[in-house]
Write a protein that holds these residues in place. Structure first.
Motif, mmCIF file in Angstrom:
data_model
loop_
_atom_site.group_PDB
_atom_site.id
_atom_site.type_symbol
_atom_site.label_atom_id
_atom_site.label_comp_id
_atom_site.label_asym_id
_atom_site.label_seq_id
_atom_site.Cartn_x
_atom_site.Cartn_y
_atom_site.Cartn_z
ATOM 1 N N LEU A 186 0.836 -1.206 0.000
ATOM 2 C CA LEU A 186 0.000 0.000 0.000
ATOM 3 C C LEU A 186 0.866 1.249 0.000
ATOM 4 O O LEU A 186 0.609 2.200 -0.738
ATOM 5 N N ARG A 187 1.913 1.230 0.802
ATOM 6 C CA ARG A 187 2.815 2.391 0.864
ATOM 7 C C ARG A 187 3.477 2.613 -0.485
ATOM 8 O O ARG A 187 3.658 3.745 -0.930
ATOM 9 N N THR A 188 3.855 1.495 -1.152
ATOM 10 C CA THR A 188 4.502 1.596 -2.453
ATOM 11 C C THR A 188 3.568 2.195 -3.490
ATOM 12 O O THR A 188 3.956 3.078 -4.270
ATOM 13 N N MET A 189 2.298 1.740 -3.456
ATOM 14 C CA MET A 189 1.338 2.277 -4.413
ATOM 15 C C MET A 189 1.111 3.766 -4.182
ATOM 16 O O MET A 189 1.020 4.550 -5.141
ATOM 17 N N ALA A 190 1.036 4.168 -2.925
ATOM 18 C CA ALA A 190 0.826 5.580 -2.596
ATOM 19 C C ALA A 190 2.012 6.407 -3.075
ATOM 20 O O ALA A 190 1.851 7.493 -3.644
ATOM 21 N N LEU A 191 3.219 5.867 -2.868
ATOM 22 C CA LEU A 191 4.430 6.572 -3.280
ATOM 23 C C LEU A 191 4.477 6.718 -4.797
ATOM 24 O O LEU A 191 4.779 7.792 -5.321
ATOM 25 N N GLU A 192 4.146 5.636 -5.481
ATOM 26 C CA GLU A 192 4.163 5.695 -6.949
ATOM 27 C C GLU A 192 3.169 6.744 -7.448
ATOM 28 O O GLU A 192 3.494 7.556 -8.325
ATOM 29 N N ALA A 193 1.960 6.748 -6.855
ATOM 30 C CA ALA A 193 0.937 7.709 -7.276
ATOM 31 C C ALA A 193 1.433 9.148 -7.087
ATOM 32 O O ALA A 193 1.247 10.008 -7.953
ATOM 33 N N LEU A 194 2.111 9.389 -5.955
ATOM 34 C CA LEU A 194 2.619 10.742 -5.683
ATOM 35 C C LEU A 194 3.716 11.140 -6.662
ATOM 36 O O LEU A 194 3.735 12.269 -7.160
ATOM 37 N N LEU A 195 4.642 10.218 -6.941
ATOM 38 C CA LEU A 195 5.741 10.508 -7.866
ATOM 39 C C LEU A 195 5.208 10.845 -9.250
ATOM 40 O O LEU A 195 5.689 11.773 -9.911
ATOM 41 N N VAL A 196 4.186 10.111 -9.664
ATOM 42 C CA VAL A 196 3.611 10.336 -10.988
ATOM 43 C C VAL A 196 2.848 11.657 -11.000
ATOM 44 O O VAL A 196 3.012 12.499 -11.899
ATOM 45 N N GLU A 197 2.054 11.879 -9.947
ATOM 46 C CA GLU A 197 1.244 13.093 -9.847
ATOM 47 C C GLU A 197 2.120 14.345 -9.885
ATOM 48 O O GLU A 197 1.789 15.341 -10.513
ATOM 49 N N ARG A 198 3.281 14.294 -9.225
ATOM 50 C CA ARG A 198 4.155 15.468 -9.178
ATOM 51 C C ARG A 198 5.129 15.521 -10.348
ATOM 52 O O ARG A 198 6.033 16.345 -10.365
ATOM 53 N N GLY A 199 4.981 14.591 -11.269
ATOM 54 C CA GLY A 199 5.825 14.625 -12.461
ATOM 55 C C GLY A 199 7.263 14.211 -12.214
ATOM 56 O O GLY A 199 8.152 14.527 -13.011
ATOM 57 N N LEU A 200 7.539 13.522 -11.118
ATOM 58 C CA LEU A 200 8.916 13.118 -10.805
ATOM 59 C C LEU A 200 9.287 11.796 -11.469
ATOM 60 O O LEU A 200 10.451 11.492 -11.647
ATOM 61 N N ALA A 201 8.289 11.021 -11.810
ATOM 62 C CA ALA A 201 8.550 9.750 -12.490
ATOM 63 C C ALA A 201 7.317 9.406 -13.293
ATOM 64 O O ALA A 201 6.217 9.836 -12.960
#
Ligand code: FE
Length: 220
Positions: free
Chosen positions: A35-50
């Protein structure tokens, strides 16, 4: 993204590490990580970092291109060629590069050899440092607080739980990994493998034997 997820001990600070590695608690912890990984991925994508594509490619790389078969090749080559074994023990990173294996984490790999009198065990007490280029992604138990603490406090008990029984005279050396120095165990070549090819030898080299938790397979 790097493997160096520094989860410093605080959040685990009140456990005492007697839980079993695949206890219900450990399984809950895994889904929490997911769950933490999915949340992190969503944030990275949302902020344009990955991008999702880049993350997918990285996961593909880790899951399929990396893996303990690289480490097994190194060990088998060392078993077959004593001069390579000497170079491997002198400089693990350079010796791995001789076989075309380059570190993705840019860390130094130090290889420690088991012998009749010495058994080596690798841990990262702080988090999960591990020789990814040789072994792939670390198993869940390697990252568990139970293993990280008990490998140092009672290595013989931990080894026994992995089915690795050592004679009392055998000295156990525990190596604590860091981001800069990661360890690979060179197990002893199993008896009865005289004249075997390197591919045949490599098939006996398990991931756990290169962490020191287990032994290589015996010839069938
Ligand atoms: Fe670490």
């Amino acid at each position: 993204m790097t493997d160096h997820e520094h989860e410093h001990g605080h959040e685990h600070g009140h456990e005492h590490g007697h839980e079993h590695y695949d206890s219900p608690k450990a399984r809950r912890a895994r889904s929490e990580y997911e769950l933490r990984t999915m949340a992190l991925e969503a944030l990275l994508v949302e902020r344009g970092l990955a991008s999702t594509d880049a993350i997918d490619r990285y996961v593909e790389y880790v899951e399929h291109r990396l893996g303990p078969h690289h480490g097994a090749r190194v060990v088998a080559h060392a078993w077959a060629d004593p001069s390579y074994a000497a170079r491997l023990l002198a400089d693990g990173t350079a010796a791995a590069a001789e076989l075309g294996i380059e570190g993705i984490e840019g860390a130094r790999v130090r290889v420690v050899a088991n012998s009749a009198g010495v058994h080596n065990l690798v841990v990262c007490t702080l988090c999960s440092c591990y020789p990814w280029s040789l072994l792939g992604a670390p198993p869940l138990w390697y990252k568990s607080f139970a293993y990280r603490s008990r490998a140092v406090a009672e290595p013989r008990a931990v080894l026994r739980e992995f089915g690795t029984e050592l004679d009392d005279e055998v000295e156990v050396r525990v190596w604590d990994s860091t981001a800069e120095t990661r360890y690979l165990v060179l197990p002893e070549r199993p008896a009865g493998t005289e004249g075997w090819s390197e591919d045949e030898l490599a098939a006996l080299v398990t991931r756990d034997s290169m962490i020191g938790a287990g032994m290589p397979l015996a010839p069938a």
